[in-house]
Motif scaffolding. Structure first.
Motif, PDB file in Angstrom:
ATOM      1  N   LEU A   1       0.822  -1.215   0.000  1.00  0.00           N
ATOM      2  CA  LEU A   1       0.000   0.000   0.000  1.00  0.00           C
ATOM      3  C   LEU A   1       0.859   1.268   0.000  1.00  0.00           C
ATOM      4  O   LEU A   1       0.317   2.373   0.035  1.00  0.00           O
ATOM      5  CB  LEU A   1      -0.947   0.007   1.209  1.00  0.00           C
TER       6      LEU A   1
ATOM      7  N   ASP B   1      -2.468   7.377   4.031  1.00  0.00           N
ATOM      8  CA  ASP B   1      -1.750   6.696   5.100  1.00  0.00           C
ATOM      9  C   ASP B   1      -1.738   7.609   6.319  1.00  0.00           C
ATOM     10  O   ASP B   1      -1.184   8.704   6.261  1.00  0.00           O
ATOM     11  CB  ASP B   1      -0.330   6.398   4.627  1.00  0.00           C
TER      12      ASP B   1
ATOM     13  N   ALA C   1      -6.737   1.474   0.519  1.00  0.00           N
ATOM     14  CA  ALA C   1      -5.961   2.067  -0.574  1.00  0.00           C
ATOM     15  C   ALA C   1      -6.523   3.438  -0.957  1.00  0.00           C
ATOM     16  O   ALA C   1      -5.780   4.303  -1.415  1.00  0.00           O
ATOM     17  CB  ALA C   1      -5.947   1.140  -1.783  1.00  0.00           C
TER      18      ALA C   1
ATOM     19  N   ARG D   1      -8.813  -4.004   1.679  1.00  0.00           N
ATOM     20  CA  ARG D   1      -7.628  -3.447   1.009  1.00  0.00           C
ATOM     21  C   ARG D   1      -8.012  -2.297   0.080  1.00  0.00           C
ATOM     22  O   ARG D   1      -7.350  -1.262   0.047  1.00  0.00           O
ATOM     23  CB  ARG D   1      -6.942  -4.542   0.217  1.00  0.00           C
TER      24      ARG D   1
END
Length: 183
Positions: free
Chosen positions: A23, A68, A64, A60
């Motif tokens: 990622l 972050d 994504a 996921r």
């Protein structure tokens, strides 16, 4: 503490490293531990989440889409800089991986070799709480269900948000995970 982890729980920790790397996240967070649990849907604890509609692919894809937490991208976005757009422009000009900083990595021993990412404080807390959950349940080893119990006990962050956004009741999931521990 890691000597108490079952082989499956150790694999979750190793897989969390891979999830963060894939990622392009700088650190391993609780959300990467959750992804790593979901990577093996045959595990009874993971199967509970899958049965409730949270599988690896969906989790996921959702992570994504999100920045972050605590990353440079999030800080830059706060001042109007889109790091993904910058990365795409640089890679278009200089080739894929131009910003990856290919460098000689020191040789590592143990579980993590190569491109190591540190754990966030939240992930460390989840690992510590997983030990506490195993002790509370009077179990000698820390298994995958204890990792999920630790994650739920932490009570906040992207991983718990992802679980609750799927309509999964954390308290109900906790009870089901505790019932698994008697097996």
């Amino acid at each position: 503490m890691f000597e108490r982890f079952t082989a499956a729980a150790r694999q979750v920790v190793v897989q969390a490293q891979a999830e963060a790397r894939e990622l392009r996240h700088d650190r391993i967070g609780a959300e990467h531990l959750l992804l790593a649990v979901l990577a093996d849907p045959s595990d009874p604890a993971a199967a509970l989440l899958v049965a409730k509609g949270l599988d690896h692919a969906a989790a996921r894809a959702e992570l994504a889409r999100r920045p972050d937490p605590g990353s440079d991208a999030e800080a830059l976005a706060s001042i109007g800089v889109d790091l993904d757009a910058v990365r795409a422009a640089v890679e278009a000009e200089f080739g894929e991986g131009a910003l990856s900083g290919a460098r000689e990595e020191p040789r590592r021993r143990g579980w993590f070799k190569g491109d190591h990412r540190p754990f966030t404080a939240e992930a460390k807390k989840v690992l510590e709480l997983s030990l506490r959950e195993a002790l509370r349940l009077k179990e000698k080893e820390i298994g995958v269900r204890h990792l999920l119990l630790g994650l739920l006990r932490a009570g906040e962050g992207p991983a718990v948000t992802l679980v609750t956004e799927r309509g999964i009741d954390p308290d109900g999931l906790r009870r089901e995970l505790e019932a698994l521990s008697g097996r």
